[in-house]
Enzyme design. Sequence first.
Site, PDB file in Angstrom:
ATOM      1  N   ARG A 103       0.852  -1.198   0.000  1.00 27.73           N
ATOM      2  CA  ARG A 103       0.000   0.000   0.000  1.00 27.73           C
ATOM      3  C   ARG A 103       0.875   1.229   0.000  1.00 27.73           C
ATOM      4  O   ARG A 103       1.764   1.367   0.832  1.00 27.73           O
ATOM      5  CB  ARG A 103      -0.844   0.030   1.283  1.00 27.73           C
ATOM      6  CG  ARG A 103      -1.994  -0.872   1.275  1.00 27.73           C
ATOM      7  CD  ARG A 103      -3.018  -0.507   2.308  1.00 27.73           C
ATOM      8  NE  ARG A 103      -2.522   0.083   3.546  1.00 27.73           N
ATOM      9  CZ  ARG A 103      -3.306   0.508   4.510  1.00 27.73           C
ATOM     10  NH1 ARG A 103      -4.615   0.429   4.381  1.00 27.73           N
ATOM     11  NH2 ARG A 103      -2.827   1.014   5.615  1.00 27.73           N
ATOM     12  N   THR A 107      -1.282   7.485  -0.364  1.00 26.97           N
ATOM     13  CA  THR A 107      -2.590   7.349  -1.041  1.00 26.97           C
ATOM     14  C   THR A 107      -3.365   6.121  -0.588  1.00 26.97           C
ATOM     15  O   THR A 107      -4.576   6.015  -0.820  1.00 26.97           O
ATOM     16  CB  THR A 107      -2.393   7.221  -2.567  1.00 26.97           C
ATOM     17  OG1 THR A 107      -1.696   5.990  -2.823  1.00 26.97           O
ATOM     18  CG2 THR A 107      -1.588   8.386  -3.121  1.00 26.97           C
ATOM     19  N   ASP A 199       0.440  -3.614  12.129  1.00 26.80           N
ATOM     20  CA  ASP A 199       0.900  -3.970  10.775  1.00 26.80           C
ATOM     21  C   ASP A 199       1.223  -5.464  10.738  1.00 26.80           C
ATOM     22  O   ASP A 199       2.200  -5.920  11.333  1.00 26.80           O
ATOM     23  CB  ASP A 199       2.136  -3.132  10.416  1.00 26.80           C
ATOM     24  CG  ASP A 199       2.521  -3.327   8.958  1.00 26.80           C
ATOM     25  OD1 ASP A 199       2.721  -4.491   8.540  1.00 26.80           O
ATOM     26  OD2 ASP A 199       2.612  -2.321   8.231  1.00 26.80           O
ATOM     27  N   ASP A 202       4.782  -6.512   9.367  1.00 32.93           N
ATOM     28  CA  ASP A 202       5.870  -6.205  10.302  1.00 32.93           C
ATOM     29  C   ASP A 202       5.846  -7.149  11.501  1.00 32.93           C
ATOM     30  O   ASP A 202       6.895  -7.589  11.975  1.00 32.93           O
ATOM     31  CB  ASP A 202       5.758  -4.750  10.788  1.00 32.93           C
ATOM     32  CG  ASP A 202       6.242  -3.768   9.728  1.00 32.93           C
ATOM     33  OD1 ASP A 202       7.027  -4.183   8.851  1.00 32.93           O
ATOM     34  OD2 ASP A 202       5.825  -2.598   9.772  1.00 32.93           O
TER      35      ASP A 202
HETATM   36  C1  PRP Z   1      -1.130  -4.877   4.335  1.00 34.45           C
HETATM   37  C2  PRP Z   1      -1.965  -6.120   4.399  1.00 34.45           C
HETATM   38  C3  PRP Z   1      -2.775  -6.033   3.144  1.00 34.45           C
HETATM   39  C4  PRP Z   1      -3.004  -4.545   3.013  1.00 34.45           C
HETATM   40  C5  PRP Z   1      -4.397  -4.251   3.466  1.00 34.45           C
HETATM   41  O1  PRP Z   1      -0.055  -5.025   3.478  1.00 34.45           O
HETATM   42  O2  PRP Z   1      -1.204  -7.299   4.504  1.00 34.45           O
HETATM   43  O3  PRP Z   1      -2.113  -6.544   2.001  1.00 34.45           O
HETATM   44  O4  PRP Z   1      -2.052  -3.902   3.852  1.00 34.45           O
HETATM   45  O5  PRP Z   1      -4.690  -2.922   3.260  1.00 34.45           O
HETATM   46  P1  PRP Z   1      -5.779  -2.440   2.193  1.00 34.45           P
HETATM   47  O6  PRP Z   1      -6.990  -3.312   2.381  1.00 34.45           O
HETATM   48  O7  PRP Z   1      -6.012  -1.018   2.583  1.00 34.45           O
HETATM   49  O8  PRP Z   1      -5.192  -2.563   0.822  1.00 34.45           O
HETATM   50  P2  PRP Z   1       1.064  -3.896   3.306  1.00 34.45           P
HETATM   51  O9  PRP Z   1       0.710  -3.000   2.183  1.00 34.45           O
HETATM   52  O10 PRP Z   1       1.326  -3.261   4.622  1.00 34.45           O
HETATM   53  O11 PRP Z   1       2.305  -4.724   2.804  1.00 34.45           O
HETATM   54  P3  PRP Z   1       3.143  -5.857   3.563  1.00 34.45           P
HETATM   55  O12 PRP Z   1       2.250  -7.066   3.712  1.00 34.45           O
HETATM   56  O13 PRP Z   1       4.279  -6.100   2.629  1.00 34.45           O
HETATM   57  O14 PRP Z   1       3.582  -5.323   4.891  1.00 34.45           O
HETATM   58  N1  URA Z   2      -2.400  -3.382   6.892  1.00 35.81           N
HETATM   59  C1  URA Z   2      -2.088  -3.905   8.097  1.00 35.81           C
HETATM   60  O1  URA Z   2      -1.135  -4.698   8.219  1.00 35.81           O
HETATM   61  N2  URA Z   2      -2.824  -3.523   9.150  1.00 35.81           N
HETATM   62  C2  URA Z   2      -3.849  -2.667   9.050  1.00 35.81           C
HETATM   63  O2  URA Z   2      -4.491  -2.388  10.072  1.00 35.81           O
HETATM   64  C3  URA Z   2      -4.150  -2.151   7.792  1.00 35.81           C
HETATM   65  C4  URA Z   2      -3.419  -2.521   6.722  1.00 35.81           C
END
Ligand code: PRP
Ligand code: URA
Length: 208
Positions: A103, A107, A199, A202
């Site tokens: 994400r 944005t 997160d 993380d």
């Molecule tokens: C997180 C999560 C989803 C997304 C959800 O990933 O694992 O993929 O955010 O958010 P959304 O519904 O608003 O799109 P992130 O973008 O943090 O990436 P990561 O898994 O690599 O940490």
């Molecule tokens: N992605 C995450 O990992 N946690 C949230 O709460 C939203 C997006």
Amino acid sequence: MSKLFVSEHPLIHAKMAMLRNKETGTKEFREIIGEVASLLFYEATRDLPVTDIAVQTPIAATICKTIDTKLAVVPILRAGLGMVDAMVDLIPSAKIGHIGLYRDPVTHEPVEYYCKLPFDIEERYIIVCDPMLATGGSAAAGIQFLKDRGCTNIRLMCLIGAPEGIAEVQKQHPDVDIYIGTVDEKLNDHGYIIPGLGDAGDRLFGTK
Ligand code: PRP
Ligand code: URA
């Protein structure tokens, strides 16, 4: 409109409490993500077709049921990876596709950086997995990649969903059923789920 399955199972509630707790460390967090994925997978595969097979027990010949559906598990990277092993442990013939999305921090729009899918993905019963369904942008984009490659039989499995994300996926993909552990209250201004678990990527990989 797609079907929304929200688990009200005590096991999921109890495990979710441990995942939400900020004191839960990476090792335990990873183990519990797998356990919840396994419990949700049980529900998401409830309508998998079965076929008869002949089995000889030590006592008698009998007809049993088996699963010969071609299944693909498609995690959205990174956090979706934490759910994969639990699923393929239950159906080892499943193939695994990967969709890399993150994400944009400003944005909140999904940005694609990787996509590798089984060659026959369009023939498969697909479960897209990601622990978090926040704005719904990542899940909706991941599902669209699959549809662009001809996939028609897609389900989405998430541990925690925000109402906004569920509504967005249902709006963009009314043919995709959603299986979710629990539905939380709302999103905050940064697109994080309240109360959520922070997160997920993380916490799974210990990157913060
Ligand atoms: C997180 C999560 C989803 C997304 C959800 O990933 O694992 O993929 O955010 O958010 P959304 O519904 O608003 O799109 P992130 O973008 O943090 O990436 P990561 O898994 O690599 O940490
Ligand atoms: N992605 C995450 O990992 N946690 C949230 O709460 C939203 C997006």
